[in-house]
Scaffold this active site. Structure first.
Site, mmCIF file in Angstrom:
data_model
loop_
_atom_site.group_PDB
_atom_site.id
_atom_site.type_symbol
_atom_site.label_atom_id
_atom_site.label_comp_id
_atom_site.label_asym_id
_atom_site.label_seq_id
_atom_site.Cartn_x
_atom_site.Cartn_y
_atom_site.Cartn_z
ATOM 1 N N SER A 165 0.982 -1.272 0.066
ATOM 2 C CA SER A 165 0.008 0.071 -0.063
ATOM 3 C C SER A 165 0.878 1.100 -0.009
ATOM 4 C CB SER A 165 -0.773 -0.102 1.502
ATOM 5 O OG SER A 165 -1.423 1.197 1.526
ATOM 6 N N TYR A 222 -1.691 -0.576 10.568
ATOM 7 C CA TYR A 222 -1.660 -1.014 9.062
ATOM 8 C C TYR A 222 -0.428 -0.422 8.271
ATOM 9 C CZ TYR A 222 -3.558 -1.040 4.440
ATOM 10 O OH TYR A 222 -4.029 -1.545 3.231
ATOM 11 N N LYS A 237 2.339 -2.759 6.403
ATOM 12 C CA LYS A 237 2.581 -2.661 4.998
ATOM 13 C C LYS A 237 4.054 -2.166 4.898
ATOM 14 C CE LYS A 237 -1.194 -3.685 3.376
ATOM 15 N NZ LYS A 237 -1.292 -4.827 2.502
HETATM 16 P P1 NAP Z 1 -11.438 -5.864 1.071
HETATM 17 O O1 NAP Z 1 -12.219 -5.299 0.067
HETATM 18 O O2 NAP Z 1 -11.563 -5.274 2.436
HETATM 19 O O3 NAP Z 1 -11.025 -7.291 0.723
HETATM 20 C C1 NAP Z 1 -9.959 -8.146 1.339
HETATM 21 C C2 NAP Z 1 -10.513 -9.540 1.200
HETATM 22 O O4 NAP Z 1 -9.200 -10.303 2.059
HETATM 23 C C3 NAP Z 1 -11.719 -10.153 1.427
HETATM 24 O O5 NAP Z 1 -11.875 -11.136 0.597
HETATM 25 C C4 NAP Z 1 -11.516 -10.569 2.998
HETATM 26 O O6 NAP Z 1 -12.462 -11.672 3.073
HETATM 27 C C5 NAP Z 1 -10.020 -11.372 2.701
HETATM 28 N N1 NAP Z 1 -9.167 -11.477 3.904
HETATM 29 C C6 NAP Z 1 -9.249 -10.598 4.796
HETATM 30 N N2 NAP Z 1 -8.469 -11.009 6.067
HETATM 31 C C7 NAP Z 1 -8.523 -12.674 5.837
HETATM 32 C C8 NAP Z 1 -7.906 -13.560 6.518
HETATM 33 N N3 NAP Z 1 -7.662 -13.335 7.537
HETATM 34 N N4 NAP Z 1 -7.917 -14.729 5.719
HETATM 35 C C9 NAP Z 1 -8.275 -15.169 4.505
HETATM 36 N N5 NAP Z 1 -8.806 -13.591 3.811
HETATM 37 C C10 NAP Z 1 -8.980 -12.716 4.366
HETATM 38 O O7 NAP Z 1 -9.856 -5.065 1.004
HETATM 39 P P2 NAP Z 1 -9.124 -4.557 -0.598
HETATM 40 O O8 NAP Z 1 -9.417 -3.089 -0.330
HETATM 41 O O9 NAP Z 1 -9.343 -5.272 -1.579
HETATM 42 O O10 NAP Z 1 -7.513 -4.722 -0.143
HETATM 43 C C11 NAP Z 1 -6.760 -5.661 -0.718
HETATM 44 C C12 NAP Z 1 -5.175 -5.282 -0.554
HETATM 45 O O11 NAP Z 1 -5.324 -4.134 -1.385
HETATM 46 C C13 NAP Z 1 -4.988 -5.576 0.722
HETATM 47 O O12 NAP Z 1 -3.573 -5.824 1.023
HETATM 48 C C14 NAP Z 1 -5.038 -3.879 0.994
HETATM 49 O O13 NAP Z 1 -3.852 -3.554 2.282
HETATM 50 C C15 NAP Z 1 -4.651 -3.360 -0.187
HETATM 51 N N6 NAP Z 1 -4.730 -2.033 -0.552
HETATM 52 C C16 NAP Z 1 -5.968 -1.519 -0.342
HETATM 53 C C17 NAP Z 1 -6.342 -0.244 -0.374
HETATM 54 C C18 NAP Z 1 -7.801 0.378 -0.588
HETATM 55 O O14 NAP Z 1 -7.800 1.614 -0.483
HETATM 56 N N7 NAP Z 1 -8.792 -0.284 -0.634
HETATM 57 C C19 NAP Z 1 -5.188 0.577 -1.032
HETATM 58 C C20 NAP Z 1 -3.940 -0.015 -0.894
HETATM 59 C C21 NAP Z 1 -3.527 -1.113 -0.588
HETATM 60 P P3 NAP Z 1 -13.442 -11.599 4.109
HETATM 61 O O15 NAP Z 1 -14.278 -10.201 3.845
HETATM 62 O O16 NAP Z 1 -14.225 -12.763 4.011
HETATM 63 O O17 NAP Z 1 -12.709 -11.046 5.519
#
Ligand code: NAP
Length: 250
Positions: free
Chosen positions: A142, A155, A159
């Site tokens: 991130s 967080y 990261k």
């Molecule tokens: P999201 O919409 O919350 O989706 C996260 C996914 O990971 C969900 O399917 C969730 O399943 C799964 N997950 C979470 N904890 C888990 C666990 N303990 N075991 C197995 N699966 C798990 O998040 P996202 O925004 O797509 O984020 C994806 C990645 O991008 C992450 O690494 C995040 O840090 C990174 N990122 C996100 C952003 C942003 O603004 N969204 C920005 C920069 C980086 P459940 O829902 O069933 O828990």
């Protein structure tokens, strides 16, 4: 896998790809794009219903696991079979100010966002080495690795740690032809992104600093991940690749 230089077509035929956090958000888009590029996808997540709908959509294999639990993460990786492409994408965020950050929330975020990457990658990389395949691993980090965000102490720490874990993995695994990179997206309005940034008081100042004047979409991240996994990126290793629309230099 081959990349045709003229069109940069990516083809992951006969490649098996493991994606964590494939149920929702960015991970789901990565799984779908890998499928479009002919990879055999194994999607991992916590919520079974999400994986069921993904399976219906792209016909992938699925494994339900909570990778915050180290034993469960290891078992899942062992169950995943012979993986050529690994995307460590799953992460969580628990918004707490520095003073309010509890040890429990700290541990939970570090375990899911960072420790799981170590445990899963140890299993997958070991079998890549054993099979002598030039595997590729992408960790979804991130901009929080570079940028200090209020209410994101654990967080941000997880990261920043992930970027350095990526670098060490790249240094140690390079000799086996295994590349390890991470991507560092800015805000994406997934469920996670909305929780932190949908309030205009928080989101607008961030948006104003992005020269492209928009947040990232899941597809913006998925396409970079697929490129890094592909042979087109054969000399890219140990990168922390910003997907931030130019935020950091503005
Ligand atoms: P999201 O919409 O919350 O989706 C996260 C996914 O990971 C969900 O399917 C969730 O399943 C799964 N997950 C979470 N904890 C888990 C666990 N303990 N075991 C197995 N699966 C798990 O998040 P996202 O925004 O797509 O984020 C994806 C990645 O991008 C992450 O690494 C995040 O840090 C990174 N990122 C996100 C952003 C942003 O603004 N969204 C920005 C920069 C980086 P459940 O829902 O069933 O828990």
């Amino acid at each position: 896998m081959k990349v045709e230089a003229s069109t940069l077509q990516i083809d992951f035929k006969n490649r098996r790809a493991l994606v964590t956090g494939a149920g929702k958000g960015i991970g789901r888009d990565i799984a779908m794009m890998l499928h479009r590029f002919n990879a055999q996808v194994v999607g991992v997540s916590r919520t079974e219903a999400d994986l069921k709908s993904l399976q219906e959509q792209i016909g992938c294999e699925t494994i339900v696991a909570d990778i915050g639990d180290a034993d469960e993460a290891k078992r899942m990786a062992e169950q995943a079979g012979e993986v050529d492409l690994l995307v460590n994408n799953a992460a969580i965020t628990i918004l707490q100010s520095f003073f309010e950050t509890t040890v429990q929330a700290w541990d939970t975020q570090l375990n899911v966002n960072l420790r799981s990457v170590l445990v899963i990658s140890q299993v997958i990389a070991a079998q890549m080495v054993q099979r002598k395949v030039p595997g590729s691993i992408v960790n979804v980090s991130s901009m929080a690795a570079f940028q200090a965000l209020p209410d994101h102490a654990a967080y941000c720490a997880s990261k920043a740690g992930l970027d350095q874990l990526t670098a060490v993995m790249a240094v140690e695994l390079g000799q086996y032809g295994i590349r390890v990179n991470c991507v560092n997206p800015t805000v994406v309005l997934t469920e996670m992104g909305k929780r932190a940034w949908s309030n205009p008081a928080k989101g607008d100042p961030m948006l104003k600093r992005i020269p492209l004047r928009r947040f990232a979409e899941c597809e913006d991240v998925a396409s970079v991940v697929c490129y890094l996994l592909s042979d087109g990126a054969a000399m890219l290793n140990a990168l922390s690749l910003r997907i931030d629309g130019g935020f950091l230099v503005s």
